[in-house]
Design an enzyme around this catalytic site. Structure first.
Site, PDB file in Angstrom:
ATOM      1  N   SER A 146       2.249  54.012   0.003  1.00 43.17           N
ATOM      2  CA  SER A 146       0.810  53.954   0.252  1.00 43.17           C
ATOM      3  C   SER A 146       0.567  54.148   1.750  1.00 43.17           C
ATOM      4  CB  SER A 146       0.226  52.637  -0.268  1.00 43.17           C
ATOM      5  OG  SER A 146      -1.177  52.640  -0.163  1.00 43.17           O
ATOM      6  N   THR A 147      -0.066  53.168   2.421  1.00 47.80           N
ATOM      7  CA  THR A 147      -0.390  53.321   3.843  1.00 47.80           C
ATOM      8  C   THR A 147       0.866  53.599   4.665  1.00 47.80           C
ATOM      9  OG1 THR A 147      -2.251  51.799   3.603  1.00 47.80           O
ATOM     10  CG2 THR A 147      -1.437  52.200   5.840  1.00 47.80           C
ATOM     11  N   HIS A 161      -0.391  57.069  -2.768  1.00 43.56           N
ATOM     12  CA  HIS A 161      -1.796  56.755  -3.012  1.00 43.56           C
ATOM     13  C   HIS A 161      -2.689  57.740  -2.258  1.00 43.56           C
ATOM     14  CE1 HIS A 161      -0.704  52.279  -3.919  1.00 43.56           C
ATOM     15  NE2 HIS A 161      -0.434  53.081  -4.932  1.00 43.56           N
ATOM     16  N   MET A 183       0.158  48.894   1.599  1.00 44.93           N
ATOM     17  CA  MET A 183      -0.572  47.646   1.378  1.00 44.93           C
ATOM     18  C   MET A 183      -0.505  47.245  -0.086  1.00 44.93           C
ATOM     19  SD  MET A 183      -4.030  48.450   3.561  1.00 44.93           S
ATOM     20  CE  MET A 183      -4.893  47.101   2.743  1.00 44.93           C
ATOM     21  N   ASP A 223       1.481  47.333  -5.482  1.00 44.12           N
ATOM     22  CA  ASP A 223       1.759  48.395  -6.446  1.00 44.12           C
ATOM     23  C   ASP A 223       3.218  48.833  -6.347  1.00 44.12           C
ATOM     24  OD1 ASP A 223       1.242  50.278  -8.444  1.00 44.12           O
ATOM     25  OD2 ASP A 223       0.783  51.839  -6.975  1.00 44.12           O
TER      26      ASP A 223
END
Length: 348
Positions: free
Chosen positions: A163-164, A189, A282, A285
């Protein structure tokens, strides 16, 4: 308290964002201006994080980042429109050193509150990131093994979730991996419009063939499949292991979801032949999915805290016992090469 500088050509937008941040005791706004004015003020303001509009008339977000990063490499979060044009500029911004992006509000009060909450969460998550390390890694070439697949390997599939900070991490990995690898499935993501362009950019820097995943595709050696934005990706059944793309409910707040991919592999005969990596991001997930893979005999890895932009997803996985080995981003290309071309059977 996190010191934030807001850059936007629209004064009203700056004032609204500033007022929302100032109401929260975790933030203090140390400056608010256009990009041109920020060039004169930013070094004196000494912010921890900058929010930056992607498209501005005086100086574009890209131009500002190109000026900023060599002088003052601090975390930057972009405000972007989720259109095809906005996707290209946002990806350019991430390439230029921004850490993440937030979708601009569509004008409704509900969406504005969504934007502010997401912005606050990402400011907090990215505030202490060492941006210099990320920029340096862009120039770095991993000492990846040049072995070929002449050695019989246990690994038949590689799965990656992020993600991030993941766009930079995934680019580093794919740029430094050899071309003759088992199929690689990736969930990053991202919204619609972004993943196709992201896959094209990755394809231009990697010896592997990288593409946005399509419904019904059979996975094959030397190919990388990136989950489509706003769609889940799953691995289908043998013998062809076709990719399944669908728009099911969000999982852990995400679509695509890393958990959805990992769980689908855990139900496959390939589970015990899979190497799975949960990278920076973050939230949580991917943690439960990685746990399911671990229980089926997969080799499971979590990116370590020191090289993660946000040590959220890999931390969740580690704390629930899903991670068999924590690993530095810098060492993942060599680890994959070892697993696929010679030492995988010595792992367990």
């Amino acid at each position: 308290m996190i010191r934030v500088y807001i850059i936007d050509d629209n004064r009203i937008v700056r004032e609204i964002i500033a007022s929302q941040l100032q109401e929260d005791p975790r933030f203090t706004v140390v400056g608010s201006s256009t990009a041109t004015e920020a060039m004169k003020e930013i070094l004196k303001a000494k912010p921890d994080v900058i929010t930056l509009d992607v498209e501005m008339p005086d100086i574009s977000g890209i131009e500002f980042l190109q000026w900023l990063m060599p002088k003052f490499p601090i975390p930057v979060i972009m405000l972007s429109s989720f259109t095809e044009a906005g996707a290209k500029v946002t990806l350019d911004s991430l390439q230029a050193g921004a850490l993440d992006f937030v979708q601009k509000a569509d004008g409704s009060e509900e969406d504005f509150l969504r934007m502010v909450l997401e912005l606050k969460n990402k400011i907090r998550a990215c505030a202490k990131t060492n941006v210099s390390d990320i920029l340096n890694r862009k120039q770095k070439t991993s000492q990846t093994s040049n072995k070929t697949s002449s050695t019989i390997s246990k690994i038949k599939l590689i799965a990656i979730g992020a993600s991030t900070g993941g766009t930079q991490a995934i680019e580093y990995l794919l740029r430094n991996l050899p071309g003759e690898l088992p199929p690689i499935l990736i969930v990053q993501h991202m919204p619609e419009y972004f993943t196709g362009m992201f896959a094209e950019r990755l394809d231009s820097v990697s010896p592997l063939k990288i593409q946005e995943a399509q419904e019904g595709q059979s996975i094959s050696k030397g190919n990388v499949y990136v989950a489509r934005g706003d769609h889940h990706m799953e691995l289908g059944n043998p013998p062809h292991y076709n990719i399944r793309i669908h728009k099911g409910e969000k999982v852990t707040g995400h679509r695509p979801s890393v958990d959805v991919l990992f769980h689908s592999i855990s139900k496959s005969p390939l589970a015990s032949y899979c190497a799975a990596f949960l990278l920076t991001g973050m939230g949580k997930d991917g943690a439960k999915g990685l746990k399911a893979l671990s229980e089926k005999g997969a080799m499971t890895f979590g990116q370590d805290e020191s090289t993660s932009v946000v040590y959220g997803m890999p931390r969740e996985a580690y704390e629930m016992g899903a991670v068999k080995e924590q690993i530095s981003l810098d060492n993942i290309p060599e680890k994959i090469s070892e697993l696929c071309f010679g030492t995988a059977n010595s792992y367990n």
